[in-house]
Write a protein that holds these residues in place. Structure first.
Motif, mmCIF file in Angstrom:
data_model
loop_
_atom_site.group_PDB
_atom_site.id
_atom_site.type_symbol
_atom_site.label_atom_id
_atom_site.label_comp_id
_atom_site.label_asym_id
_atom_site.label_seq_id
_atom_site.Cartn_x
_atom_site.Cartn_y
_atom_site.Cartn_z
ATOM 1 N N GLN A 4 -48.754 -16.389 -0.018
ATOM 2 C CA GLN A 4 -47.331 -16.270 0.280
ATOM 3 C C GLN A 4 -46.562 -17.574 0.089
ATOM 4 O OE1 GLN A 4 -46.638 -14.307 4.071
ATOM 5 N NE2 GLN A 4 -48.558 -13.203 3.915
ATOM 6 N N ASN A 5 -47.277 -18.710 -0.109
ATOM 7 C CA ASN A 5 -46.647 -20.008 -0.322
ATOM 8 C C ASN A 5 -45.696 -20.398 0.804
ATOM 9 O OD1 ASN A 5 -47.926 -20.631 -2.770
ATOM 10 N ND2 ASN A 5 -46.533 -19.294 -3.897
ATOM 11 N N ASN A 6 -46.153 -20.222 2.025
ATOM 12 C CA ASN A 6 -45.424 -20.652 3.212
ATOM 13 C C ASN A 6 -46.185 -21.845 3.794
ATOM 14 O OD1 ASN A 6 -44.223 -21.025 5.710
ATOM 15 N ND2 ASN A 6 -43.967 -18.835 6.095
ATOM 16 N N SER A 7 -45.849 -23.039 3.329
ATOM 17 C CA SER A 7 -46.619 -24.229 3.692
ATOM 18 C C SER A 7 -46.589 -24.517 5.186
ATOM 19 C CB SER A 7 -46.106 -25.450 2.922
ATOM 20 O OG SER A 7 -46.319 -25.291 1.543
ATOM 21 N N ARG A 8 -45.432 -24.327 5.826
ATOM 22 C CA ARG A 8 -45.328 -24.619 7.260
ATOM 23 C C ARG A 8 -46.264 -23.728 8.071
ATOM 24 N NH1 ARG A 8 -39.478 -24.905 9.995
ATOM 25 N NH2 ARG A 8 -39.459 -26.724 8.599
ATOM 26 N N ALA A 9 -46.285 -22.438 7.765
ATOM 27 C CA ALA A 9 -47.190 -21.522 8.473
ATOM 28 C C ALA A 9 -48.638 -21.864 8.166
ATOM 29 C CB ALA A 9 -46.881 -20.080 8.079
ATOM 30 N N GLY A 10 -48.918 -22.215 6.919
ATOM 31 C CA GLY A 10 -50.275 -22.575 6.543
ATOM 32 C C GLY A 10 -50.768 -23.800 7.283
ATOM 33 N N ILE A 11 -49.893 -24.805 7.423
ATOM 34 C CA ILE A 11 -50.266 -26.030 8.142
ATOM 35 C C ILE A 11 -50.541 -25.730 9.614
ATOM 36 C CG2 ILE A 11 -49.354 -28.233 8.979
ATOM 37 C CD1 ILE A 11 -47.907 -28.449 6.236
ATOM 38 N N LEU A 12 -49.682 -24.920 10.232
ATOM 39 C CA LEU A 12 -49.896 -24.558 11.643
ATOM 40 C C LEU A 12 -51.200 -23.799 11.830
ATOM 41 C CD1 LEU A 12 -46.265 -23.488 12.670
ATOM 42 C CD2 LEU A 12 -47.494 -25.576 13.334
ATOM 43 N N LEU A 13 -51.521 -22.914 10.907
ATOM 44 C CA LEU A 13 -52.771 -22.163 10.987
ATOM 45 C C LEU A 13 -53.975 -23.085 10.807
ATOM 46 C CD1 LEU A 13 -51.742 -18.974 9.002
ATOM 47 C CD2 LEU A 13 -52.481 -19.027 11.391
ATOM 48 N N MET A 14 -53.864 -24.069 9.901
ATOM 49 C CA MET A 14 -54.955 -25.014 9.702
ATOM 50 C C MET A 14 -55.188 -25.849 10.957
ATOM 51 S SD MET A 14 -57.385 -26.453 8.049
ATOM 52 C CE MET A 14 -57.314 -26.059 6.297
ATOM 53 N N ILE A 15 -54.103 -26.315 11.579
ATOM 54 C CA ILE A 15 -54.243 -27.097 12.812
ATOM 55 C C ILE A 15 -54.856 -26.235 13.920
ATOM 56 C CG2 ILE A 15 -52.962 -28.294 14.626
ATOM 57 C CD1 ILE A 15 -50.989 -29.221 12.481
ATOM 58 N N ALA A 16 -54.423 -24.975 14.010
ATOM 59 C CA ALA A 16 -55.015 -24.063 14.997
ATOM 60 C C ALA A 16 -56.504 -23.874 14.735
ATOM 61 C CB ALA A 16 -54.289 -22.717 14.964
ATOM 62 N N ALA A 17 -56.879 -23.774 13.453
ATOM 63 C CA ALA A 17 -58.294 -23.617 13.105
ATOM 64 C C ALA A 17 -59.101 -24.842 13.528
ATOM 65 C CB ALA A 17 -58.446 -23.377 11.603
ATOM 66 N N THR A 18 -58.517 -26.048 13.359
ATOM 67 C CA THR A 18 -59.247 -27.259 13.760
ATOM 68 C C THR A 18 -59.440 -27.316 15.272
ATOM 69 O OG1 THR A 18 -57.205 -28.592 13.880
ATOM 70 C CG2 THR A 18 -58.378 -28.549 11.768
ATOM 71 N N TRP A 226 -61.218 -16.608 10.676
ATOM 72 C CA TRP A 226 -60.050 -15.739 10.472
ATOM 73 C C TRP A 226 -58.791 -16.579 10.279
ATOM 74 C CZ3 TRP A 226 -55.412 -14.844 13.092
ATOM 75 C CH2 TRP A 226 -54.719 -13.699 12.685
ATOM 76 N N LEU A 227 -58.631 -17.644 11.075
ATOM 77 C CA LEU A 227 -57.482 -18.523 10.933
ATOM 78 C C LEU A 227 -57.473 -19.201 9.568
ATOM 79 C CD1 LEU A 227 -57.393 -20.156 14.486
ATOM 80 C CD2 LEU A 227 -55.646 -18.657 13.508
ATOM 81 N N LEU A 228 -58.656 -19.603 9.088
ATOM 82 C CA LEU A 228 -58.731 -20.225 7.766
ATOM 83 C C LEU A 228 -58.340 -19.240 6.669
ATOM 84 C CD1 LEU A 228 -61.915 -22.501 7.722
ATOM 85 C CD2 LEU A 228 -59.514 -23.181 7.753
ATOM 86 N N ILE A 229 -58.809 -18.008 6.785
ATOM 87 C CA ILE A 229 -58.460 -16.985 5.798
ATOM 88 C C ILE A 229 -56.942 -16.804 5.758
ATOM 89 C CG2 ILE A 229 -58.600 -14.518 5.268
ATOM 90 C CD1 ILE A 229 -61.461 -14.584 6.386
ATOM 91 N N LYS A 230 -56.323 -16.678 6.930
ATOM 92 C CA LYS A 230 -54.879 -16.509 6.998
ATOM 93 C C LYS A 230 -54.152 -17.758 6.497
ATOM 94 C CE LYS A 230 -54.619 -12.351 8.496
ATOM 95 N NZ LYS A 230 -54.033 -11.298 7.631
ATOM 96 N N CYS A 231 -54.739 -18.921 6.791
ATOM 97 C CA CYS A 231 -54.156 -20.184 6.341
ATOM 98 C C CYS A 231 -54.053 -20.224 4.826
ATOM 99 C CB CYS A 231 -55.012 -21.348 6.849
ATOM 100 S SG CYS A 231 -54.603 -22.944 6.130
ATOM 101 N N TYR A 232 -55.147 -19.865 4.147
ATOM 102 C CA TYR A 232 -55.153 -19.914 2.682
ATOM 103 C C TYR A 232 -54.377 -18.753 2.067
ATOM 104 C CZ TYR A 232 -58.599 -23.602 3.184
ATOM 105 O OH TYR A 232 -59.229 -24.779 3.504
ATOM 106 N N GLU A 233 -54.087 -17.722 2.857
ATOM 107 C CA GLU A 233 -53.178 -16.678 2.399
ATOM 108 C C GLU A 233 -51.732 -17.182 2.407
ATOM 109 O OE1 GLU A 233 -53.563 -13.188 4.739
ATOM 110 O OE2 GLU A 233 -55.468 -12.578 3.886
ATOM 111 N N MET A 234 -51.435 -18.062 3.349
ATOM 112 C CA MET A 234 -50.068 -18.536 3.526
ATOM 113 C C MET A 234 -49.694 -19.668 2.577
ATOM 114 S SD MET A 234 -48.299 -16.959 5.814
ATOM 115 C CE MET A 234 -48.530 -15.717 7.094
ATOM 116 N N ALA A 235 -50.650 -20.544 2.250
ATOM 117 C CA ALA A 235 -50.307 -21.741 1.488
ATOM 118 C C ALA A 235 -51.458 -22.159 0.585
ATOM 119 C CB ALA A 235 -49.946 -22.882 2.445
ATOM 120 N N GLU A 236 -51.143 -23.033 -0.378
ATOM 121 C CA GLU A 236 -52.158 -23.559 -1.274
ATOM 122 C C GLU A 236 -53.111 -24.473 -0.501
ATOM 123 O OE1 GLU A 236 -50.214 -25.590 -4.421
ATOM 124 O OE2 GLU A 236 -49.314 -23.780 -5.279
ATOM 125 N N ALA A 237 -54.368 -24.472 -0.924
ATOM 126 C CA ALA A 237 -55.374 -25.286 -0.249
ATOM 127 C C ALA A 237 -54.999 -26.763 -0.273
ATOM 128 C CB ALA A 237 -56.734 -25.066 -0.898
#
Length: 289
Positions: A4-18, A226-237
């Motif tokens: 979806q190329n939503n970098s802000r959501a992807g970053i938040l999901l990555m931080i949640a995953a960590t 699951w958070l990582l999967i959603k993270c990479y759905e939202m934004a580029e790695a």
């Protein structure tokens, strides 16, 4: 998987995953300090396998489509390698603590860059080699091999990082023919089978309170992936990967506040060098792509 190329959501999901993975590390250290590492990782993998099977069953084509691969040996080896790496990492938590283990382990992106040439045939330029050299210097500062009596256990997280880097490269290699869903399926299933074959010989009774921690550990494993999967759905790695270094921050907080570990100056300096070199490597990859 549609991005979806939503970098802000992807970053938040990555931080949640960590955050979730840091909790997983802390619980793993607690349980492995009391029970056998193989048994702890085995039970954790049972839940992980159930998760990937459930995901595959709901996907188009079901389990048959997810399991379909022309490189079964590679996929099984990847899964077994990751399971072995987790055992090594959890063992490192018990002998070195969370902070020192993670400070060394975070060098794995640099190992991926160094090994991408011989394993995948990719070109590694002088800038990346310079970053790898800086990262190696940071690891040496953390390990301090020339100061006093060197702790041989300090090599354990380095072995874990090397194994994880090789796993990442093999995943990249497998992606040339197989989908991410297929690789994810075989990672969970082959790892669970391998850990069951090993862990069943080390079964020991577990206290009722620790079964609760075991359940939380298993949920953390599933939730983190699951958070990582959603993270990479939202934004580029390449956009979210730098934020994976927050894992070290949360792990350090847990190590200090819960397990009474100390943050040595050498660890701070060395980890800063490793993270800086890793971020530079990620930036170079993003720029070239």
């Amino acid at each position: 998987m549609t991005q979806q190329n939503n970098s802000r959501a992807g970053i938040l999901l990555m931080i949640a995953a960590t955050v979730v993975f840091a909790l997983q590390d802390g619980i793993s250290r607690h349980l492995a300090g009391t029970y056998n590492t193989y048994m702890v990782v085995m039970i954790r993998y049972w839940f992980f396998a159930a998760f990937v099977i459930a995901l595959a069953a709901r996907a188009p084509g079901g389990l048959r489509a997810a399991a379909q691969t022309s490189q079964i040996g590679l996929q099984v080896f990847r899964g077994v390698l990751l399971a072995a790496e987790i055992c090594v990492a959890v063992f490192a938590f018990t002998v070195l603590g969370l902070i020192d283990t993670m400070a060394v382990f975070i060098c794995y992106p640099l190992l991926v860059a160094a090994l991408s040439g011989p394993v995948l045939g990719e070109t590694v330029g002088w800038r990346r080699w310079s970053a790898i050299g800086v990262g190696c210097a940071g690891v040496l500062i953390i390990l301090q091999p020339g100061v006093g009596v060197f702790n041989p256990w300090a090599i354990v997280p380095l072995i874990s990082a090397l194994m994880f880097a090789l796993y990442g490269l093999l995943t990249r290699y497998a992606a040339r023919k197989d989908s991410a869903a297929t690789s994810f399926f075989w990672t969970g299933v082959s790892g669970a089978v391998a850990m069951t074959l090993v862990g069943m010989w080390y079964w020991e009774p577990m206290a009722s309170s620790d079964w609760i921690w075991m359940a939380v550990l298993s949920v953390c494993g599933v939730l983190g992936h699951w958070l990582l999967i959603k993270c990479y759905e939202m934004a580029e790695a390449s956009a979210v990967q730098p934020f994976a270094y927050f894992h070290l921050v949360w792990t350090s907080i847990l190590g200090i506040s819960i397990f009474g570990e100390s943050l040595r100056p050498a660890v701070v300096v060395g980890a800063a060098l490793v993270v800086s070199a890793g971020l530079f490597t990620l930036w170079r990859e993003r720029r070239q792509s």
